[in-house]
Design an enzyme around this catalytic site. Structure first.
Site, PDB file in Angstrom:
ATOM      1  N   LYS A 180       0.601  -1.148   0.137  1.00 43.04           N
ATOM      2  CA  LYS A 180       0.429  -0.202  -0.037  1.00 43.04           C
ATOM      3  C   LYS A 180       1.009   1.485   0.170  1.00 43.04           C
ATOM      4  O   LYS A 180       2.015   1.260   0.416  1.00 43.04           O
ATOM      5  CB  LYS A 180      -0.512   0.414   1.034  1.00 43.04           C
ATOM      6  CG  LYS A 180      -1.951   0.874   1.706  1.00 43.04           C
ATOM      7  CD  LYS A 180      -2.940   0.419   2.462  1.00 43.04           C
ATOM      8  CE  LYS A 180      -4.227   2.170   2.494  1.00 43.04           C
ATOM      9  NZ  LYS A 180      -4.552   2.021   3.869  1.00 43.04           N
TER      10      LYS A 180
ATOM     11  N   SER B 273      -9.813  -0.701   7.042  1.00 41.26           N
ATOM     12  CA  SER B 273      -9.053  -0.363   5.733  1.00 41.26           C
ATOM     13  C   SER B 273      -8.528  -1.412   5.046  1.00 41.26           C
ATOM     14  O   SER B 273      -8.116  -1.908   4.019  1.00 41.26           O
ATOM     15  CB  SER B 273      -8.849   1.310   5.398  1.00 41.26           C
ATOM     16  OG  SER B 273      -9.072   1.466   5.792  1.00 41.26           O
TER      17      SER B 273
ATOM     18  N   SER C  74      -9.950   2.106   2.960  1.00 40.73           N
ATOM     19  CA  SER C  74      -9.105   2.576   1.815  1.00 40.73           C
ATOM     20  C   SER C  74      -8.040   1.866   1.462  1.00 40.73           C
ATOM     21  O   SER C  74      -7.462   2.056   0.382  1.00 40.73           O
ATOM     22  CB  SER C  74      -7.873   3.274   2.452  1.00 40.73           C
ATOM     23  OG  SER C  74      -7.635   3.358   4.388  1.00 40.73           O
TER      24      SER C  74
END
Ligand code: GLN
Length: 492
Positions: free
Chosen positions: A75, A174, A150
């Protein structure tokens, strides 16, 4: 095996081939690169890739290490030395990380190869990846829908076989929520279990790094590599790390699973409810005992989360001032103009909304009414779990009340978007651990959309939720389903 089948492999199966020297780390990377080039135009899971560096690393990696030769997607909020680390924000569009986060150092020490950075909601604020300042990511099961967020890029990449496994981060769900709506496994470890050194902070009392994978075993393998004490991170727990794979394969006799009546809410999609009910019955048939528990303060979790997370974000994001790194406004007339325009130009709408909300709840006059009161209710939520865990080993619920929604469907109404966190944010507030894994599909408008089952465990009890999740997974076929978009064409 044909090379074309390789991207669909999970980490454990890939390792068998690597260790038998049937394939080299270089071949793995090249095959993955081709796969990404073929498919990512449809999904847009990645923000950047650096196969050149990765291929150099592949030449010297020891495949007998725990994750030797396994490429892992990261990420874009986690620092990988020399790679962009944008947090999907324009304010960091040209920023490159100066050093490896501790989790990256640990992954490398285990032989894994970080090769690319995945899309996300800007600074991890969101539940659909639509708040990315860079681009939209699409759900591999239906490209007109969101991959969750997210960590949507990480989840979509794993779901579309564009990554064998990935790292995500969580503040309020997330990892688990995108994993659920993208049909993969996601783990939110106990607060402090994994170092956050080198991870850009959103809300420091809630943030945690965790794996996104195709199977529970793979998640345990990544956890083995990244968990543990880090003297450079003050909230890192100095506790021994068990071998998370050791608990896998044990049966569920004597395991007590909790169902909380507060988690049976009206807004839950009936197909999600049916799939989770069936999963509970299935777990029972495997020997688990079902116990009803109450988590009476659940209804306040979202409000408490959005007060505390925004308050902490408003402080953490103060560092993006255009002085040391990132975007800087041109020709400011004075210092205030420099700060104001740098942040006005660099941050997206949701990040600004959070900073304003967070500043408001911390301001004198409102501090007691909002921030302080939210802290007190957070403690009550923590106590709810502590009491429940006296009677149960893990709590079962849906991960997300709804399957993947359509792109654009919720962007106009931030409150609607915040509701996606209803089953996930309490665990972050309480600092406990959780996992989401596939447990079925919803048929909506002709699309087949994954449903996630959530298991929550007490602090540092990851081994237990892995055990339960693995028993469920291995006696069902949900994790084997692949989105048809990404069916790997057979070589002619
Ligand atoms: N959806 C939540 C939010 O927008 C959770 C985000 C996260 O876990 N990083 O804050």
């Amino acid at each position: 095996m044909s090379r074309r089948d390789l991207p669909a492999f999970n980490i454990a199966d890939l390792q068998v081939l690597l260790r038998r020297r049937e394939i080299s780390p270089r071949e793995v990377l090249e095959t993955l690169q081709t796969r990404i080039e073929d498919i990512d135009g449809k999904i847009d899971a990645y923000l950047s890739r650096d196969f050149e560096t990765a291929l150099k690393e592949a030449e010297k990696v020891d495949v007998d290490l725990p994750l030797g030769g396994v490429p892992i997607a990261i990420k874009d909020i986690i620092s990988v030395a020399g790679q962009p680390c944008t947090c999907a924000s324009k304010i960091l569009a040209n920023y490159r990380a100066m050093y490896d986060a501790t989790v990256i150092q640990k992954l490398r020490a285990a032989g894994a190869i970080p090769f690319g950075k995945t899309n996300m909601d800007e600074f991890a604020m969101g539940s659909s990846t639509e708040n990315s300042g860079m681009k939209l990511t699409r759900n591999p099961w239906d490209v007109s829908r969101v991959p969750g967020g997210s960590s949507g890029g990480s989840a979509a990449a794993v779901a579309a076989d564009e990554a064998f496994g990935a790292l995500g981060t969580e503040t309020g769900g997330s990892i688990r929520q995108p994993a659920a709506v993208s049909g993969v496994v996601g783990v939110k470890p106990t607060y402090g279990r994994i170092s956050r050194f080198g991870v850009v902070a959103f809300a420091s009392s809630l943030d945690q790094v965790g794996p996104v994978t195709k199977t529970v075993l793979d998640a345990a393998l990544i956890m083995n590599a990244i968990a543990g004490h880090d003297p450079s991170e003050s909230t890192s727990l100095n506790e021994p790390v068990p071998d998370y794979t050791a608990a896998l394969g044990k049966d569920l006799r004597g395991v007590r699973l909790g169902l909380a009546k507060e988690y049976m809410i009206d807004g839950t999609d009936p197909q999600v409810k049916a799939a989770v009910d069936a999963a509970v019955k299935h777990l029972q048939s495997l020997g688990a005992e079902i116990v009803e528990v109450s988590l009476p303060h659940t209804e306040y979790a979202i409000s408490v989360y959005y007060i505390l997370a925004t308050a902490e974000a408003s402080a953490n994001l103060a560092r993006f001032d255009g002085v040391r790194y990132g975007h800087r406004a041109e020709n400011p007339k004075d210092l205030l103009d420099h700060y104001g325009r740098t942040r006005e130009e660099g941050f997206g709408a949701e990040v600004k909304r959070r900073i304003i909300l967070g500043t408001y709840v911390l301001s004198s006059g409102y501090y007691d009414a909002y921030y302080l009161r939210a802290q007190k209710v957070r403690e009550l939520i923590r106590q709810d779990f502590a009491k429940a865990f006296e009677k149960i080993d893990a709590l079962v619920s849906p991960t997300s009340p709804v399957p993947a929604f359509k792109l654009g469907e919720r962007t106009a109404d931030p409150l609607q978007m915040y509701l996606a966190d209803i089953f996930t944010s309490p665990a972050n507030l309480a600092g406990i651990c959780g996992i989401s894994l596939p447990c079925g599909f919803a048929e909506i408008d002709g699309a087949r959309l994954p449903i996630g089952l959530q298991l929550l465990g007490k602090a540092l009890d990851e081994a237990r939720i892995f055990q339960i999740a693995h028993a469920y997974e291995q006696s069902t076929d949900w994790h084997k389903a692949r989105p048809s978009l990404t069916e790997i064409p057979q070589a002619a």
